[in-house]
Design a protein around this motif. Sequence first.
Motif, PDB file in Angstrom:
ATOM      1  N   ASP A   1      23.102 -13.692 -24.703  1.00 22.71           N
ATOM      2  CA  ASP A   1      24.254 -13.328 -25.531  1.00 22.71           C
ATOM      3  C   ASP A   1      24.251 -13.960 -26.923  1.00 22.71           C
ATOM      4  O   ASP A   1      25.176 -13.778 -27.690  1.00 22.71           O
ATOM      5  CB  ASP A   1      25.577 -13.571 -24.785  1.00 22.71           C
ATOM      6  CG  ASP A   1      25.708 -15.007 -24.343  1.00 22.71           C
ATOM      7  OD1 ASP A   1      24.905 -15.834 -24.794  1.00 22.71           O
ATOM      8  OD2 ASP A   1      26.612 -15.294 -23.532  1.00 22.71           O
TER       9      ASP A   1
ATOM     10  N   ARG B   1      24.070   1.547 -23.868  1.00 22.13           N
ATOM     11  CA  ARG B   1      23.486   1.671 -22.528  1.00 22.13           C
ATOM     12  C   ARG B   1      22.124   0.983 -22.456  1.00 22.13           C
ATOM     13  O   ARG B   1      21.830   0.232 -21.508  1.00 22.13           O
ATOM     14  CB  ARG B   1      23.339   3.157 -22.187  1.00 22.13           C
ATOM     15  CG  ARG B   1      22.730   3.350 -20.811  1.00 22.13           C
ATOM     16  CD  ARG B   1      22.684   4.813 -20.450  1.00 22.13           C
ATOM     17  NE  ARG B   1      22.225   4.972 -19.080  1.00 22.13           N
ATOM     18  CZ  ARG B   1      22.289   6.106 -18.412  1.00 22.13           C
ATOM     19  NH1 ARG B   1      22.804   7.181 -18.985  1.00 22.13           N
ATOM     20  NH2 ARG B   1      21.848   6.172 -17.177  1.00 22.13           N
TER      21      ARG B   1
ATOM     22  N   LYS C   1      22.643  -2.781 -22.258  1.00 18.70           N
ATOM     23  CA  LYS C   1      23.079  -3.292 -20.950  1.00 18.70           C
ATOM     24  C   LYS C   1      21.926  -3.225 -19.943  1.00 18.70           C
ATOM     25  O   LYS C   1      21.738  -4.147 -19.140  1.00 18.70           O
ATOM     26  CB  LYS C   1      24.291  -2.528 -20.437  1.00 18.70           C
ATOM     27  CG  LYS C   1      24.828  -3.168 -19.159  1.00 18.70           C
ATOM     28  CD  LYS C   1      26.206  -2.725 -18.788  1.00 18.70           C
ATOM     29  CE  LYS C   1      26.596  -3.378 -17.459  1.00 18.70           C
ATOM     30  NZ  LYS C   1      27.861  -2.853 -16.942  1.00 18.70           N
ATOM     31  N   ASN C   2      21.149  -2.155 -19.990  1.00 19.37           N
ATOM     32  CA  ASN C   2      19.978  -2.058 -19.103  1.00 19.37           C
ATOM     33  C   ASN C   2      19.074  -3.278 -19.261  1.00 19.37           C
ATOM     34  O   ASN C   2      18.472  -3.757 -18.304  1.00 19.37           O
ATOM     35  CB  ASN C   2      19.154  -0.801 -19.423  1.00 19.37           C
ATOM     36  CG  ASN C   2      19.790   0.480 -18.935  1.00 19.37           C
ATOM     37  OD1 ASN C   2      19.667   1.517 -19.583  1.00 19.37           O
ATOM     38  ND2 ASN C   2      20.480   0.445 -17.796  1.00 19.37           N
TER      39      ASN C   2
ATOM     40  N   SER D   1      24.334  -7.911 -24.682  1.00 15.12           N
ATOM     41  CA  SER D   1      25.732  -7.488 -24.614  1.00 15.12           C
ATOM     42  C   SER D   1      26.467  -7.501 -25.947  1.00 15.12           C
ATOM     43  O   SER D   1      27.579  -6.995 -26.043  1.00 15.12           O
ATOM     44  CB  SER D   1      26.476  -8.382 -23.628  1.00 15.12           C
ATOM     45  OG  SER D   1      26.376  -9.725 -24.052  1.00 15.12           O
TER      46      SER D   1
ATOM     47  N   ALA E   1      27.997   1.234 -19.522  1.00 17.64           N
ATOM     48  CA  ALA E   1      27.942   0.141 -20.506  1.00 17.64           C
ATOM     49  C   ALA E   1      29.188   0.166 -21.392  1.00 17.64           C
ATOM     50  O   ALA E   1      29.167  -0.316 -22.531  1.00 17.64           O
ATOM     51  CB  ALA E   1      26.682   0.252 -21.354  1.00 17.64           C
TER      52      ALA E   1
ATOM     53  N   GLU F   1      31.863  -1.553 -21.417  1.00 18.20           N
ATOM     54  CA  GLU F   1      32.436  -2.822 -21.900  1.00 18.20           C
ATOM     55  C   GLU F   1      31.751  -3.288 -23.187  1.00 18.20           C
ATOM     56  O   GLU F   1      32.358  -3.976 -24.002  1.00 18.20           O
ATOM     57  CB  GLU F   1      32.412  -3.906 -20.810  1.00 18.20           C
ATOM     58  CG  GLU F   1      31.091  -4.647 -20.629  1.00 18.20           C
ATOM     59  CD  GLU F   1      30.231  -4.039 -19.518  1.00 18.20           C
ATOM     60  OE1 GLU F   1      30.516  -2.898 -19.087  1.00 18.20           O
ATOM     61  OE2 GLU F   1      29.272  -4.708 -19.083  1.00 18.20           O
ATOM     62  N   ILE F   2      30.504  -2.873 -23.371  1.00 15.29           N
ATOM     63  CA  ILE F   2      29.817  -3.267 -24.616  1.00 15.29           C
ATOM     64  C   ILE F   2      30.480  -2.573 -25.813  1.00 15.29           C
ATOM     65  O   ILE F   2      30.691  -3.176 -26.861  1.00 15.29           O
ATOM     66  CB  ILE F   2      28.312  -2.940 -24.532  1.00 15.29           C
ATOM     67  CG1 ILE F   2      27.687  -3.825 -23.451  1.00 15.29           C
ATOM     68  CG2 ILE F   2      27.629  -3.134 -25.888  1.00 15.29           C
ATOM     69  CD1 ILE F   2      26.182  -3.744 -23.363  1.00 15.29           C
TER      70      ILE F   2
END
Length: 262
Positions: free
Chosen positions: A5, A25, A28-29, A33, A55, A57-58
């Motif tokens: 992060d 996406r 996150k994969n 973040s 994804a 929340e990102i």
Amino acid sequence: MESLDRIKIVLVSTSHPGNIGAAARAMKNMGLSELTLVAPAEFPSGVAVGRAASALEILEKARVVETLTDALADCTLVIGASARRRSIPWPMLSPEQLGEKAVGESAAGGRIALVFGREDSGLNNEELQLCHFHVQIPANPDYSSLNLAAAVMVICYEVRKAYLAAADQSSGEGQTGRGREKEEIRLEENWDQPLVSGEQVEHFYAHLERVLVAIDFHDPDNPRQLMHRMRRLFNRIRIDEMEMNILRGILTNIEFNLKDRE
Ligand code: SAH
């Protein structure tokens, strides 16, 4: 092993919100973040949400800022992704080297930005000059420009690979002591001072330019790429906070002395 992060993805002036969702996406994969959007054409957007799939929340915690300088204010290492080579050569990393550098520096407490440009025109020269390094994905020379979200995926995958390799190495280190060799090569990982942030560096360039004008070295009406070259020079070394204080101190003393003479 730290999480990823401290490494953020920065998308500059994205025109298609679908690309923002697909980039989220991909992030996150690959375990990233932090997403920052510089002046996106359309955001928030239902299209972005659709393409982000799980994804979301990102997107929800993505930071939206006006300029790339704002996005980089807290960063110590900036790497810009560019499909083309530009007029003045700049220090380059391969995607693999980028992964190692970003993961190494984040483990050492740095904050890293990986910057991606517009779908139609990429990053402009001014934006590329804010980067310590450029990265080029060695694609087919006949068609080297990837879709924005595909480029984000390739780069995030390299970060993931380096992250997994580092995790693997540190879990094996306790038993075998391996892995020290590489650490010593990466100087900034064991540095005694924190590296300067983008904001501090921008103050320095503004101060440097003021002084260069004051001593009649630099004519802003006929700049001859001086500040461009100064940026490239100082980007090649990673300045720490103590060194920056010294540089700023020198500039301030020059200004005092000029005033005395007047
Ligand atoms: N037509 C633009 C490319 C835009 S693609 C140009 O010629 O500059 C959108 C973004 O994806 C680019 O700004 C860059 O950040 C990234 N990108 C696309 N292809 C890339 C490649 N081969 N290497 C590195 N980054 C790439």
